[in-house]
Design a protein around this motif. Sequence first.
Motif, PDB file in Angstrom:
ATOM      1  N   VAL A 181      14.149   0.377 -30.942  1.00  0.00           N
ATOM      2  CA  VAL A 181      14.476   0.012 -29.562  1.00  0.00           C
ATOM      3  C   VAL A 181      15.984  -0.015 -29.364  1.00  0.00           C
ATOM      4  N   ILE A 199       7.940   4.384 -31.760  1.00  0.00           N
ATOM      5  CA  ILE A 199       8.592   3.336 -30.972  1.00  0.00           C
ATOM      6  C   ILE A 199       9.847   3.884 -30.310  1.00  0.00           C
ATOM      7  N   ILE A 251       4.711   0.629 -30.127  1.00  0.00           N
ATOM      8  CA  ILE A 251       4.481  -0.359 -31.182  1.00  0.00           C
ATOM      9  C   ILE A 251       3.020  -0.318 -31.632  1.00  0.00           C
ATOM     10  N   THR A 288      10.703  -1.934 -34.925  1.00  0.00           N
ATOM     11  CA  THR A 288      10.821  -2.136 -33.484  1.00  0.00           C
ATOM     12  C   THR A 288      12.253  -2.484 -33.097  1.00  0.00           C
ATOM     13  N   THR A 338      10.203   4.302 -26.260  1.00  0.00           N
ATOM     14  CA  THR A 338      11.238   3.508 -25.602  1.00  0.00           C
ATOM     15  C   THR A 338      12.213   4.403 -24.847  1.00  0.00           C
ATOM     16  N   THR A 398       6.793  -3.289 -39.132  1.00  0.00           N
ATOM     17  CA  THR A 398       6.776  -2.898 -37.726  1.00  0.00           C
ATOM     18  C   THR A 398       7.799  -3.685 -36.922  1.00  0.00           C
TER      19      THR A 398
END
Length: 245
Positions: free
Chosen positions: A70, A130, A176, A66, A134, A62
């Motif tokens: 992102v 994610i 997340i 992330t 985002t 994760t």
Amino acid sequence: MSLLRFAPRIILLILLVGFLASPESFDFAFRPLVQTNAPTIYNQGDLAALTLLHVRMVFIATLFATVIAVALAILVTRPFGAEFLPLARTVVNIGQTFPPVAVLALAVPAMGFGNGPTLVALFLYALLPIFENTMTALTTVPQNITDAAKGNGMTPLQIFRQIELPLSLPMIVGGIKISTVIGFGTATIGSTVAAKTLGEVIIAGLQSNNLAFILQGALLVAALAILVFDLLSMVERSLTKWKAA
């Protein structure tokens, strides 16, 4: 009032820690599920160690997801990176397009058995929530706020760091949270390719027709997912309150 609200989760945490510290103490709860003379508590490995390895694998996958998701979302929401949106969407959709089992099957010949293929599968599966959260957060920052910042002489980088990113954090944490919870359940299949996860407990139960083993593995995964979901929900709520303040 707040203590009563968190009481079920506190009880769940106590039960989880108690079970991992002394599984044999819970023998009475699982004894009716097994045949005569069959082991009641998983005895082919250390449950606490498997739990920690399971959590570590989900955390690592994760974390990397992330960072990549992102970064891609930031890139495609900038004027110079908008043209890469279709490519970025294709990349993050790979994990959702291919089932984790298929990813494992494709990764094993290249990486061998063990944790590697499972990390790849979890990483790919975690990207989409994610990335989408985002990107949505960054593109829905109120225009009047960014316009006011520009009027005050802030550079695009300053606007991003001081306004867009802080305002987007609650939704990013929400993505997340989704990916992490999915990861806890998905990681169990990693044991089919010799990864060290709580899937070992479930597979051992299936192989020996031991319902107690299956239930222990499933309950541990469920408890972890619930507790982490609640923890990240608390972070999300605190960021939302800060954003509104």
